[in-house]
Design an enzyme around this catalytic site. Sequence first.
Site, PDB file in Angstrom:
ATOM      1  N   HIS A  90      62.664  64.681  28.142  1.00  0.00           N
ATOM      2  CA  HIS A  90      64.043  64.731  27.669  1.00  0.00           C
ATOM      3  C   HIS A  90      65.045  64.279  28.738  1.00  0.00           C
ATOM      4  O   HIS A  90      64.915  64.586  29.916  1.00  0.00           O
ATOM      5  CB  HIS A  90      64.422  66.112  27.126  1.00  0.00           C
ATOM      6  CG  HIS A  90      64.225  67.235  28.092  1.00  0.00           C
ATOM      7  ND1 HIS A  90      64.311  68.540  27.710  1.00  0.00           N
ATOM      8  CD2 HIS A  90      63.947  67.265  29.410  1.00  0.00           C
ATOM      9  CE1 HIS A  90      64.105  69.330  28.740  1.00  0.00           C
ATOM     10  NE2 HIS A  90      63.883  68.571  29.794  1.00  0.00           N
ATOM     11  N   ASN A  91      66.022  63.528  28.273  1.00  0.00           N
ATOM     12  CA  ASN A  91      67.147  63.056  29.094  1.00  0.00           C
ATOM     13  C   ASN A  91      66.752  62.100  30.212  1.00  0.00           C
ATOM     14  O   ASN A  91      67.530  61.846  31.128  1.00  0.00           O
ATOM     15  CB  ASN A  91      67.947  64.228  29.665  1.00  0.00           C
ATOM     16  CG  ASN A  91      68.643  65.022  28.579  1.00  0.00           C
ATOM     17  OD1 ASN A  91      68.226  66.131  28.246  1.00  0.00           O
ATOM     18  ND2 ASN A  91      69.691  64.451  27.998  1.00  0.00           N
TER      19      ASN A  91
END
Length: 380
Positions: free
Chosen positions: A237-238
């Site tokens: 994520h991210n």
Amino acid sequence: MRFTAGDIADQLGGKVLGDRTMPLTGFQAADRARAGDLTFAENRTFFERAEQSAASAIIVDKNFTSERKVLIRVPSARLAFAKVVPLFYPEPGPPTGIHSSAIISEKAEVHPEACIGAHVIIADGAKIGARTVLHGNNYVDEDCEIGEDCAIFHNVTLYPRTKMGNRVRVHAGTIIGSDGFGYVQEGGRHLKVPQIGNVEIEDDAEIGANVTIDRGALGPTHIGKGTKVDNLVQIAHNVSTGENCLVVAQAGIAGSTKLGNSVILAGQVGLAGHLRIGNNVTIAAQSGVMRDINDGEKWWGTPGQPDKQMKRQLLALQKLPELLRRYNRFEKFAKSRLLTPEEIAEAKAKAAAEKEKKAAEKAGKSAAEQPAKAETEKNS
């Protein structure tokens, strides 16, 4: 497709050495080539194989000459290979139409020139661009956006709000937008952190088979323009990649790490979370990186280090067996000349006795001199 050597040279900006009218009907590796085939050679070894093969012409980028074959000289044989194969084997144009088994929400927008394959599901708010092909068993969740001229191969799942630019290719079995791996502890238990972001993939990116790209916890996970991701890669994520990066098979990038432009992660590279990897960085296979890397550096090893530093350590490590042998020989040599604990104690006692003897002799001499000194003083 049928071309002449001159046609191919014109397409590649190259020069023909030999018969420009030589007909060429296919492209093959030298060991599989037949009469009429074109092949290529990057070095002397490959050139010698190609010259002995049945191929009619050879693409070269060095000053090779041949009395047996037509040569097409170009600046880069490998680049020419990538450009010439589609001439002989062009991809078919995108199909059109919607398969009868597809399930498409009335609230979705599908361009009339798009192709929707068997058992594809497209949810509310999704948008599919012109000439994009969704092959069988794709699932496109709510509010996803797929641009023009994309190819989404079989069994791909797009979670809600995934966004793709134009000319993106996603291979079979890939999952884009699943939950990021985020938890906090409470009372000894793992409490899930909601992942409310999405995934954004820019133009001309390609995602291999069985890749997983997690959506951001807050905000997007981002794949930059022209980036190519190989099979079996995990992107957390991210994470954000710059443009034109290469991420090779089985690499893993932990959450919130940022890659610059033109970064190369070789096979099975692991990047820790929250790192900053500069532009034009290369990380060698199976490296484990836990620190930021500046622009243009080359790293490898576990833990990852600059390549020159790692090479010095490996060279030193290769010398270790010889150093151990030398040490063992020295130890055997020195051991025969070293005193035992008993001998050391005896030597210490002997030294102490010698010291006491000298002190006693000095004291006796001083006592004998005192009366003579007194008599001398009396007579004077």
